[in-house]
Scaffold this motif. Sequence first.
Motif, PDB file in Angstrom:
ATOM      1  N   ASN A 234       0.786  -1.007   0.108  1.00 21.67           N
ATOM      2  CA  ASN A 234       0.094  -0.001   0.101  1.00 21.67           C
ATOM      3  C   ASN A 234       0.751   1.094  -0.161  1.00 21.67           C
ATOM      4  OD1 ASN A 234      -3.227  -0.445   0.428  1.00 21.67           O
ATOM      5  ND2 ASN A 234      -2.143  -2.097   1.456  1.00 21.67           N
ATOM      6  N   ILE A 235       2.060   1.278   0.488  1.00 24.44           N
ATOM      7  CA  ILE A 235       3.006   2.429   0.592  1.00 24.44           C
ATOM      8  C   ILE A 235       3.533   2.441  -0.855  1.00 24.44           C
ATOM      9  CG2 ILE A 235       5.274   3.142   1.228  1.00 24.44           C
ATOM     10  CD1 ILE A 235       4.556   1.877   4.123  1.00 24.44           C
ATOM     11  N   ALA A 236       3.824   1.318  -1.561  1.00 24.17           N
ATOM     12  CA  ALA A 236       4.341   1.489  -2.908  1.00 24.17           C
ATOM     13  C   ALA A 236       3.163   1.967  -3.615  1.00 24.17           C
ATOM     14  CB  ALA A 236       4.580  -0.051  -3.297  1.00 24.17           C
ATOM     15  N   LEU A 237       1.853   1.629  -3.504  1.00 26.75           N
ATOM     16  CA  LEU A 237       0.817   2.261  -4.212  1.00 26.75           C
ATOM     17  C   LEU A 237       0.732   3.758  -4.150  1.00 26.75           C
ATOM     18  CD1 LEU A 237      -1.906   1.887  -5.848  1.00 26.75           C
ATOM     19  CD2 LEU A 237      -3.036   1.462  -3.877  1.00 26.75           C
ATOM     20  N   VAL A 238       0.701   4.183  -2.911  1.00 19.16           N
ATOM     21  CA  VAL A 238       0.554   5.890  -2.785  1.00 19.16           C
ATOM     22  C   VAL A 238       1.832   6.479  -3.458  1.00 19.16           C
ATOM     23  CG1 VAL A 238      -0.956   5.701  -1.076  1.00 19.16           C
ATOM     24  CG2 VAL A 238       1.409   5.760  -0.246  1.00 19.16           C
ATOM     25  N   ASN A 239       3.119   5.825  -3.028  1.00 22.53           N
ATOM     26  CA  ASN A 239       4.448   6.315  -3.706  1.00 22.53           C
ATOM     27  C   ASN A 239       4.356   6.349  -5.303  1.00 22.53           C
ATOM     28  OD1 ASN A 239       5.839   6.885  -1.484  1.00 22.53           O
ATOM     29  ND2 ASN A 239       6.766   4.772  -1.246  1.00 22.53           N
ATOM     30  N   GLU A 240       3.411   5.396  -5.967  1.00 24.85           N
ATOM     31  CA  GLU A 240       3.309   5.586  -7.430  1.00 24.85           C
ATOM     32  C   GLU A 240       2.355   6.396  -7.714  1.00 24.85           C
ATOM     33  OE1 GLU A 240       3.773   2.129 -10.597  1.00 24.85           O
ATOM     34  OE2 GLU A 240       1.796   2.019  -9.709  1.00 24.85           O
ATOM     35  N   LEU A 241       1.312   6.640  -6.905  1.00 25.52           N
ATOM     36  CA  LEU A 241       0.401   7.716  -7.284  1.00 25.52           C
ATOM     37  C   LEU A 241       0.941   8.990  -7.068  1.00 25.52           C
ATOM     38  CD1 LEU A 241      -2.868   6.181  -5.137  1.00 25.52           C
ATOM     39  CD2 LEU A 241      -2.361   6.364  -7.977  1.00 25.52           C
ATOM     40  N   LYS A 242       1.777   9.149  -6.083  1.00 23.80           N
ATOM     41  CA  LYS A 242       2.375  10.507  -5.894  1.00 23.80           C
ATOM     42  C   LYS A 242       3.451  10.835  -7.114  1.00 23.80           C
ATOM     43  CE  LYS A 242       6.376  10.479  -3.512  1.00 23.80           C
ATOM     44  NZ  LYS A 242       7.227  10.545  -2.504  1.00 23.80           N
ATOM     45  N   VAL A 243       3.952  10.000  -7.827  1.00 23.06           N
ATOM     46  CA  VAL A 243       4.736  10.295  -9.034  1.00 23.06           C
ATOM     47  C   VAL A 243       3.439  10.418 -10.150  1.00 23.06           C
ATOM     48  CG1 VAL A 243       6.371   9.484 -10.685  1.00 23.06           C
ATOM     49  CG2 VAL A 243       6.645   9.085  -8.391  1.00 23.06           C
ATOM     50  N   VAL A 244       2.459   9.658 -10.178  1.00 29.26           N
ATOM     51  CA  VAL A 244       1.678  10.134 -11.438  1.00 29.26           C
ATOM     52  C   VAL A 244       0.922  11.520 -11.170  1.00 29.26           C
ATOM     53  CG1 VAL A 244      -0.442   9.110 -12.342  1.00 29.26           C
ATOM     54  CG2 VAL A 244       1.399   7.602 -11.787  1.00 29.26           C
ATOM     55  N   TYR A 245       0.486  11.576  -9.892  1.00 22.58           N
ATOM     56  CA  TYR A 245      -0.083  12.875  -9.833  1.00 22.58           C
ATOM     57  C   TYR A 245       0.641  14.148  -9.874  1.00 22.58           C
ATOM     58  CZ  TYR A 245      -4.323  10.087  -8.282  1.00 22.58           C
ATOM     59  OH  TYR A 245      -5.313   9.147  -8.026  1.00 22.58           O
ATOM     60  N   ASP A 246       1.836  13.910  -9.548  1.00 22.98           N
ATOM     61  CA  ASP A 246       2.960  14.934  -9.461  1.00 22.98           C
ATOM     62  C   ASP A 246       3.068  15.637 -11.027  1.00 22.98           C
ATOM     63  OD1 ASP A 246       4.798  16.962  -8.527  1.00 22.98           O
ATOM     64  OD2 ASP A 246       5.979  15.814  -9.755  1.00 22.98           O
ATOM     65  N   ALA A 247       2.814  14.457 -11.914  1.00 22.83           N
ATOM     66  CA  ALA A 247       3.161  14.797 -13.255  1.00 22.83           C
ATOM     67  C   ALA A 247       1.911  15.392 -13.924  1.00 22.83           C
ATOM     68  CB  ALA A 247       3.203  13.389 -14.097  1.00 22.83           C
ATOM     69  N   MET A 248       0.869  15.262 -13.190  1.00 20.71           N
ATOM     70  CA  MET A 248      -0.360  16.175 -13.456  1.00 20.71           C
ATOM     71  C   MET A 248      -0.705  17.344 -12.801  1.00 20.71           C
ATOM     72  SD  MET A 248      -3.034  12.776 -13.517  1.00 20.71           S
ATOM     73  CE  MET A 248      -2.698  10.894 -14.451  1.00 20.71           C
ATOM     74  N   GLY A 249       0.122  17.540 -12.089  1.00 18.41           N
ATOM     75  CA  GLY A 249       0.061  18.682 -11.075  1.00 18.41           C
ATOM     76  C   GLY A 249      -0.836  18.515 -10.050  1.00 18.41           C
ATOM     77  N   ILE A 250      -1.246  17.584  -9.620  1.00 21.47           N
ATOM     78  CA  ILE A 250      -2.121  17.189  -8.533  1.00 21.47           C
ATOM     79  C   ILE A 250      -1.447  16.906  -7.418  1.00 21.47           C
ATOM     80  CG2 ILE A 250      -3.993  15.686  -7.552  1.00 21.47           C
ATOM     81  CD1 ILE A 250      -4.545  15.165 -10.651  1.00 21.47           C
ATOM     82  N   ASP A 251      -1.801  17.197  -6.047  1.00 21.39           N
ATOM     83  CA  ASP A 251      -1.151  17.043  -4.849  1.00 21.39           C
ATOM     84  C   ASP A 251      -1.617  15.798  -4.107  1.00 21.39           C
ATOM     85  OD1 ASP A 251      -0.371  16.945  -2.098  1.00 21.39           O
ATOM     86  OD2 ASP A 251      -0.088  19.263  -2.038  1.00 21.39           O
ATOM     87  N   VAL A 252      -0.824  14.916  -4.297  1.00 21.40           N
ATOM     88  CA  VAL A 252      -1.111  13.446  -3.749  1.00 21.40           C
ATOM     89  C   VAL A 252      -1.819  13.374  -2.243  1.00 21.40           C
ATOM     90  CG1 VAL A 252       1.021  12.658  -2.675  1.00 21.40           C
ATOM     91  CG2 VAL A 252      -0.424  11.020  -3.511  1.00 21.40           C
ATOM     92  N   TRP A 253      -1.057  14.255  -1.276  1.00 23.64           N
ATOM     93  CA  TRP A 253      -1.580  14.552  -0.213  1.00 23.64           C
ATOM     94  C   TRP A 253      -2.961  15.162  -0.010  1.00 23.64           C
ATOM     95  CZ3 TRP A 253       3.669  15.120  -0.980  1.00 23.64           C
ATOM     96  CH2 TRP A 253       4.404  14.374  -0.516  1.00 23.64           C
ATOM     97  N   ASP A 254      -3.491  15.971  -0.675  1.00 20.33           N
ATOM     98  CA  ASP A 254      -4.645  16.473  -0.713  1.00 20.33           C
ATOM     99  C   ASP A 254      -5.737  15.310  -1.249  1.00 20.33           C
ATOM    100  OD1 ASP A 254      -3.826  19.150  -0.164  1.00 20.33           O
ATOM    101  OD2 ASP A 254      -4.007  20.081  -2.321  1.00 20.33           O
ATOM    102  N   VAL A 255      -5.193  14.513  -2.166  1.00 23.79           N
ATOM    103  CA  VAL A 255      -5.920  13.304  -2.581  1.00 23.79           C
ATOM    104  C   VAL A 255      -6.277  12.625  -1.477  1.00 23.79           C
ATOM    105  CG1 VAL A 255      -6.413  11.640  -4.294  1.00 23.79           C
ATOM    106  CG2 VAL A 255      -5.331  13.798  -5.160  1.00 23.79           C
ATOM    107  N   ILE A 256      -5.197  12.239  -0.752  1.00 27.42           N
ATOM    108  CA  ILE A 256      -5.417  11.168   0.209  1.00 27.42           C
ATOM    109  C   ILE A 256      -6.220  11.781   1.416  1.00 27.42           C
ATOM    110  CG2 ILE A 256      -4.022   9.814   2.241  1.00 27.42           C
ATOM    111  CD1 ILE A 256      -1.812   9.941   0.162  1.00 27.42           C
ATOM    112  N   ALA A 257      -6.063  12.991   1.786  1.00 23.66           N
ATOM    113  CA  ALA A 257      -6.724  13.591   2.877  1.00 23.66           C
ATOM    114  C   ALA A 257      -8.534  13.692   2.504  1.00 23.66           C
ATOM    115  CB  ALA A 257      -6.418  15.112   3.100  1.00 23.66           C
TER     116      ALA A 257
END
Length: 448
Positions: A234-257
Amino acid sequence: MTEAENPLATKLARLIADRKARVAIIGLGYVGLPLALTLCRAGFPVLGFDIDERRVALLNRGESGIRHIPADAIRAALAEDRFEASADFERLGEADAILICVPTPLTRQREPDLSFVERASRQIARTLRPGQLVVLESTTWPGTTEEIVKPILEEAGARSGDGFFLAFSPEREDPGNRDFGTRDIPKIVGGDGAHASRLADALYAAAMTSTVPVSSPAVAEAVKLTENIFRSVNIALVNELKVVYDAMGIDVWDVIAAASTKPFGFMPFQPGPGLGGHCIPIDPFYLAWKAREFEVPTRFIELAGEINTAMPRHVVDRMAEALDRRFGRGLNGSRILVLGVAYKRNVEDTRESASFRLIELLEDRGAHTSYHDPHVPEIGPTREHRELAGRRSIALTAQAIADFDAVLVATDHDDVDYALVAAHMRLGVDTRNVFAKRQLDLSRVVKA
């Protein structure tokens, strides 16, 4: 002799019930020491063993050496004559129950290193006497207790389930967790036979809030691996999402919250700069290694390991990019302050810390690094990062912060003045979202 007729089991059960069973614990670190104190508080006399004679002397003076374990608890156990530390393993014969809490690291080839477990088992075998209970707590692959520990102990002449009793009960420590201490975490227990199961369960039940008996040591071993592989994936999943969302200009921490507001079907995990600690970076490889014996692929587990292992390089790449955009140059010649070298917040434990890999990658690309960590004044010897041993934490002052080209937040300790950092840093690379959480100025912050 049937199991119901074993007088050795009956005798030990009585000693445990009366709190007269003497318990030996091999390994007095982050797992063994809190376990020893928990058993002492339950009324058992405990004899702790460690190969580090300096640590033995420290404990016998009533000092802890581990930040979240209060020295008062050790002094109380000493004063009540319930605890003693020793480096003399010939004294293992004095114990009625022996708990093995030694490291189970990986080799450089990412294969299980059971040398500490095997050494402890041989030390026990030399003094093994009839009626002793032996419990392995070290995290390992399913089958270790019965395939590795049991044969070593049986070389002494007695048989498991008859002359001595053998079980596995995985440690579930979370150093620094203020909500769940050793006593509060349900204890998984799997014995080699009915007598071993009952005896191990009785011992832990006398000291812990609850126990969870399972059908065998292998099941208990698999439980611990499953818990940590679940977290790793699950940590790997959110780490991968962080990279994907960062490329889209999306803050992964906002998404998780926001996703965390769903009252069912979602469990939040937080991204970071890479995995650390003795469990999550290591345990998945134990199962993957054992699975090869059965010709079973573990693609999902191994992919998670690859993603998490790649995170330090991703962070360093983001820092290089941020330096280039802000100052027109990359890492070569830049001065970087790393905030935190412990593997998690509010502890001094640096085992498998991602910060060490970050420092190595930064310096490989020509950066000059220093670190600040209020819990790690000096980096001690490590298995894989020997060149970092002896480096010392610098004082965190306004002038010191301003002297660096960038600050990299690697560990989010609570007792760091992030407002001071935010006010004086030229650039901040934040892998823990600390500046946003504290509503500080983000104009010079890059999340990574």
